[in-house]
Scaffold this motif. Structure first.
Motif, PDB file in Angstrom:
ATOM      1  N   TYR A  62       0.838  -1.194   0.000  1.00  0.00           N
ATOM      2  CA  TYR A  62       0.000   0.000   0.000  1.00  0.00           C
ATOM      3  C   TYR A  62       0.873   1.245   0.000  1.00  0.00           C
ATOM      4  O   TYR A  62       1.784   1.383   0.816  1.00  0.00           O
ATOM      5  N   ASP A  63       0.609   2.149  -0.918  1.00  0.00           N
ATOM      6  CA  ASP A  63       1.343   3.402  -1.000  1.00  0.00           C
ATOM      7  C   ASP A  63       0.349   4.540  -0.786  1.00  0.00           C
ATOM      8  O   ASP A  63      -0.504   4.785  -1.645  1.00  0.00           O
ATOM      9  N   PRO A  64       0.428   5.257   0.340  1.00  0.00           N
ATOM     10  CA  PRO A  64      -0.563   6.293   0.628  1.00  0.00           C
ATOM     11  C   PRO A  64      -0.367   7.585  -0.164  1.00  0.00           C
ATOM     12  O   PRO A  64      -1.214   8.469  -0.110  1.00  0.00           O
ATOM     13  N   ARG A  65       0.730   7.717  -0.910  1.00  0.00           N
ATOM     14  CA  ARG A  65       0.981   8.948  -1.662  1.00  0.00           C
ATOM     15  C   ARG A  65       0.076   9.034  -2.877  1.00  0.00           C
ATOM     16  O   ARG A  65      -0.136   8.052  -3.578  1.00  0.00           O
ATOM     17  N   LEU A  66      -0.414  10.225  -3.133  1.00  0.00           N
ATOM     18  CA  LEU A  66      -1.199  10.478  -4.333  1.00  0.00           C
ATOM     19  C   LEU A  66      -0.280  11.035  -5.404  1.00  0.00           C
ATOM     20  O   LEU A  66       0.490  11.951  -5.150  1.00  0.00           O
ATOM     21  N   GLU A  67      -0.358  10.493  -6.572  1.00  0.00           N
ATOM     22  CA  GLU A  67       0.441  10.986  -7.691  1.00  0.00           C
ATOM     23  C   GLU A  67      -0.380  12.031  -8.440  1.00  0.00           C
ATOM     24  O   GLU A  67      -0.819  11.821  -9.563  1.00  0.00           O
ATOM     25  N   ASP A  69      -0.603  16.247  -9.445  1.00  0.00           N
ATOM     26  CA  ASP A  69       0.119  17.509  -9.548  1.00  0.00           C
ATOM     27  C   ASP A  69      -0.851  18.649  -9.215  1.00  0.00           C
ATOM     28  O   ASP A  69      -1.775  18.932  -9.968  1.00  0.00           O
TER      29      ASP A  69
END
Length: 87
Positions: A62-67, A69
């Motif tokens: 799980y990667d909580p970062r939003l890609e 801009d």
């Protein structure tokens, strides 16, 4: 699609049992059959937990970062966009 397949399978099972009862000499009233629904849900957990371990599938970390801009939002003048003004 899965629900439709289960309903179809249940309808076939109900029809097979009705034919077996008729062949065994039972009398089946069509009004009784009208009360039987192939949409049986007690053996289905539609929103339950499903294991993929048997298939050898491992979920990605799980990667909580939003890609996303947000630069265009920061460059925009908040007053020109209608922010900061009373309604």
């Amino acid at each position: 699609m899965l629900t439709k397949a289960v309903i179809f399978h249940n309808a076939l099972d109900i029809a097979q049992i009705a034919w077996q009862l008729l062949e065994a000499g039972w009398e089946i009233d069509p009004e009784d059959l009208a009360h039987i629904s192939p949409y049986l849900t007690e053996h289905i957990n539609r929103f339950g937990e499903y294991s993929t371990r048997e298939l050898g599938i491992q979920p990605e970390a799980y990667d909580p970062r939003l890609e996303v801009d947000f630069t265009p939002l920061r460059e925009q003048d908040p007053a020109a966009a209608g922010f900061g003004t009373a309604a």
